[in-house]
Design an enzyme around this catalytic site. Sequence first.
Site, PDB file in Angstrom:
ATOM      1  N   THR A 192       0.799  -1.226   0.000  1.00 47.79           N
ATOM      2  CA  THR A 192       0.000   0.000   0.000  1.00 47.79           C
ATOM      3  C   THR A 192       0.834   1.279   0.000  1.00 47.79           C
ATOM      4  O   THR A 192       0.279   2.374  -0.104  1.00 47.79           O
ATOM      5  CB  THR A 192      -0.942   0.039   1.224  1.00 47.79           C
ATOM      6  N   LYS A 193       2.159   1.169   0.130  1.00 49.72           N
ATOM      7  CA  LYS A 193       3.000   2.364   0.133  1.00 49.72           C
ATOM      8  C   LYS A 193       3.054   2.970  -1.268  1.00 49.72           C
ATOM      9  O   LYS A 193       2.783   2.309  -2.267  1.00 49.72           O
ATOM     10  CB  LYS A 193       4.415   2.033   0.610  1.00 49.72           C
ATOM     11  N   ASN A 194       3.449   4.236  -1.338  1.00 50.76           N
ATOM     12  CA  ASN A 194       3.542   4.894  -2.645  1.00 50.76           C
ATOM     13  C   ASN A 194       4.503   4.154  -3.562  1.00 50.76           C
ATOM     14  O   ASN A 194       4.295   4.101  -4.774  1.00 50.76           O
ATOM     15  CB  ASN A 194       3.972   6.346  -2.484  1.00 50.76           C
TER      16      ASN A 194
END
Length: 369
Positions: A192-194
């Site tokens: 879910t991180k950039n």
Amino acid sequence: MHNNSKIPFNDLGRGTRAIRGQLDGVIARVVSNGWFVMGPEHDALERELASYVGVKHAINVGNGTDALELALAAAGVTRGGTVVTVANAGAYTTIAARLLGAEPVYCDVDATTLLMSAATLNETLRLLPEKPHAIVVTHLYGALAPIEELVIVAREHGIRIIEDCAQSMGASESGRRGGSFADLSTTSFYPTKNLGALGDGGAVFTNDDDLADTVRRMRQYGWASKYSIEYAHGRNSRLDEIQAAILRIKLPFLDQQNEKRRVIHSAYEKTAHDGMRILNRSSESFNGHLAVIVIENRDKVRADFAAAGITTDVHYPIPDHQQKYADFMPRAMPLEVTEWAVRNILSVPLFPELSTEEVSRISRALKLV
């Protein structure tokens, strides 16, 4: 898309589909090469990450929590030491510090940014009877804390400082990337991180040759050379070749994806009113990881959003010092802003693949808060 369709908080499938052919290609390349752990993809990613962040060294590890633990260990944190951090960032630094036998001590956050500030850090250090081993600054929600000021405070006290960039990859201040200011910095490649992998992963960044060498030794059993253990706190924390290859595909798109997030966040910013504050503003120092609003009637607002088919979340609902630890009683510290914030924040959907119609629906719902 129909107006009554549900808007997810995140949809990793949309982003993956856009680059599916490239992902399939690099996965096949790794399988054909027959080198699956710490091979050429891994080494190339370390070089590319170091160049992107603007540091001499990037050291890949198994996940973001391992990155924090190894950075703390390299900084000299040991059993019985103390680590200053914030209590509103999901307890990840707390977990890493406690794995080392250290005590996390919590610093309150600024009421405007909900981040550690020089003022809150100085107050925490004033109250502590001992000198902490390290300070961990979490760049929460994608916004950089005032890291230059915090580094000055740390230097004045002779304390190692670490940046947690798990939510802020790509954000910049004074022409420098977050992750390039402190003694060590860390990130997570959770999906879910950039900059997210298709599984777990993490990295440690530093300009210090000795610290980099220490982290490299610790991530693989504490080896000085193969099978020869000479370093303390050795463990197995390695990023596999497939995840490294995937991240090499995604890294060149990071700035573009961050800018898409900022554009969406800018639309949300236009909806702010007396009863609802948008926490951050789109700028180079904010990468749009999360869109957080500040409100007083969160439960009602969440229900209204749910009724409108919009998924929301809270980052994070329980501060670290109020978690129900079985074997740890946090030290009492003044955390008034932290305790207020966790009751009055709400995250709304923000990811690059949101459609124009979805952004409009979310914006309309924000205006009605």
